[in-house]
Design an enzyme around this catalytic site. Sequence first.
Site, mmCIF file in Angstrom:
data_model
loop_
_atom_site.group_PDB
_atom_site.id
_atom_site.type_symbol
_atom_site.label_atom_id
_atom_site.label_comp_id
_atom_site.label_asym_id
_atom_site.label_seq_id
_atom_site.Cartn_x
_atom_site.Cartn_y
_atom_site.Cartn_z
ATOM 1 N N GLY A 77 71.592 17.145 48.902
ATOM 2 C CA GLY A 77 71.393 18.005 47.574
ATOM 3 C C GLY A 77 70.249 17.517 46.265
ATOM 4 O O GLY A 77 69.458 17.294 47.193
ATOM 5 N N CYS A 129 79.175 29.573 45.759
ATOM 6 C CA CYS A 129 78.208 29.787 44.381
ATOM 7 C C CYS A 129 79.112 29.887 43.228
ATOM 8 O O CYS A 129 80.141 30.735 43.364
ATOM 9 C CB CYS A 129 77.179 30.652 44.441
ATOM 10 S SG CYS A 129 76.188 31.553 43.604
HETATM 11 C C1 LIG Z 1 69.872 24.167 41.296
HETATM 12 C C2 LIG Z 1 71.099 24.747 42.453
HETATM 13 C C3 LIG Z 1 70.893 25.317 43.078
HETATM 14 C C4 LIG Z 1 72.188 25.672 44.352
HETATM 15 N N1 LIG Z 1 71.735 26.434 45.108
HETATM 16 C C5 LIG Z 1 72.904 27.183 46.297
HETATM 17 C C6 LIG Z 1 72.377 27.440 47.147
HETATM 18 O O1 LIG Z 1 72.235 28.876 46.676
HETATM 19 N N2 LIG Z 1 73.360 28.379 48.149
HETATM 20 C C7 LIG Z 1 74.518 27.207 48.354
HETATM 21 O O2 LIG Z 1 75.170 27.364 49.120
HETATM 22 N N3 LIG Z 1 74.545 25.625 47.409
HETATM 23 C C8 LIG Z 1 73.975 26.040 46.147
HETATM 24 N N4 LIG Z 1 73.747 24.706 45.536
HETATM 25 C C9 LIG Z 1 74.706 23.869 45.610
HETATM 26 C C10 LIG Z 1 74.010 22.557 46.517
HETATM 27 O O3 LIG Z 1 74.266 23.214 48.196
HETATM 28 C C11 LIG Z 1 75.423 21.184 46.897
HETATM 29 O O4 LIG Z 1 76.432 22.006 47.667
HETATM 30 C C12 LIG Z 1 75.223 21.022 45.523
HETATM 31 O O5 LIG Z 1 74.030 20.820 44.396
HETATM 32 C C13 LIG Z 1 75.642 19.302 45.890
HETATM 33 O O6 LIG Z 1 75.364 18.548 46.000
HETATM 34 P P1 LIG Z 1 74.421 17.406 45.481
HETATM 35 O O7 LIG Z 1 75.892 16.853 44.882
HETATM 36 O O8 LIG Z 1 74.235 16.638 46.624
HETATM 37 O O9 LIG Z 1 73.046 18.287 45.096
HETATM 38 C C14 LIG Z 1 72.902 24.998 44.449
HETATM 39 C C15 LIG Z 1 72.728 23.490 43.833
HETATM 40 C C16 LIG Z 1 71.981 23.500 43.174
HETATM 41 C C17 LIG Z 1 71.962 22.513 42.043
#
Ligand SMILES: Cc1cc2nc3c(=O)[nH]c(=O)nc-3n(C[C@H](O)[C@H](O)[C@H](O)COP(=O)(O)O)c2cc1C
Length: 324
Positions: A224, A99
């Site tokens: 994500g 985070c």
């Molecule tokens: C709005 C938002 C909330 C997120 N909340 C968390 C979370 O609660 N825990 C976590 O480990 N990662 C969290 N992430 C990170 C995502 O799990 C992920 O690692 C990140 O978005 C990159 O992957 P993606 O490009 O597929 O979205 C969050 C990302 C976004 C955009």
Amino acid sequence: MPRLILAPMQGLLDHLLRDALTRIDGYSHCVTEFARVTGSILPRSFYHRISPELARGGRTEAGTAVRVQMLGSDPDMMAANARVLASLAPPGIDLNFGCPAPTVNRHRGGAVLLEEPELLYRIAAAVRAEVPPTIPFSAKMRLGLHDSSLARECAQALEAGGVEELAVHARTRDQGYQPPAHWREIAPIREAVAIPVVANGDVWTVEDWLRCREESGCEDVMLGRSAVADPLLARRIQALARGEAIRPQEEEWLEVLALIARFWQGVGVRYEAKKRPGRLKQWLMLLERTFPQARELCAAVKLLREASEVEAVLARWPGFPSGL
Ligand SMILES: Cc1cc2nc3c(=O)[nH]c(=O)nc-3n(C[C@H](O)[C@H](O)[C@H](O)COP(=O)(O)O)c2cc1C
């Protein structure tokens, strides 16, 4: 089959979206939004709130397992909280070391801990001691805080602490969400540990998935934002892996409309009327990225404030299923 995991996303991917997205075959499991552990023991009701699936064996209605994520820096408090969480028998417990939120990082939570591998070890070991071996135990990290120099050490510390699977978001904390994700930087982390490493970050298309696997060397990938923007991406990836044909876009949109209908129904049960339009618009704005049809629907509801007005638009929308 290569596994796809639905990423945790606080404030976006709640149980209603998990319910919708896991109706599309493709995900091996999901991870909840994080439970932030500070100086107290969170009550059982807290975990039921972030994962109502716990009342159903920790599975979405379609049967996909939902692991519960914890975030915190104090090994003893994390252990005490893990004891409560483990008593609810979730299908998995995940630790968040990725985070980037300034308030969380200021209080020594999330990605800042990637500067302290020894502490990562102590947190993982303390939690592991409270989690029965039957409950899968995973963690999620970024490449580092400012750079990736400690990434391998962090992964090894988590493995030594008993973590059985590690998702790596291929960016440092300082890189935030700035594209591109550095999939190649996951490869040395994967080579440094014996546990499965799951690649994550900016996999928006089937082609990205292929390239991410090639560059990271990881079998498994976590999706994500793309999972929300393109609910059928997981199935398209699985179809490619199985050598199956991909459905035409118009057919896919009708399926997405069915998911929206399901989601809207859930929103109607869970949210007070004035908050319902906002929840739908949030999803439609991401869907616009993939489906031009979503842009039209989004434009039609954009200025509406009343749930009943949105309901009326949906009811008339071509292809929107009635009487769920
Ligand atoms: C709005 C938002 C909330 C997120 N909340 C968390 C979370 O609660 N825990 C976590 O480990 N990662 C969290 N992430 C990170 C995502 O799990 C992920 O690692 C990140 O978005 C990159 O992957 P993606 O490009 O597929 O979205 C969050 C990302 C976004 C955009």
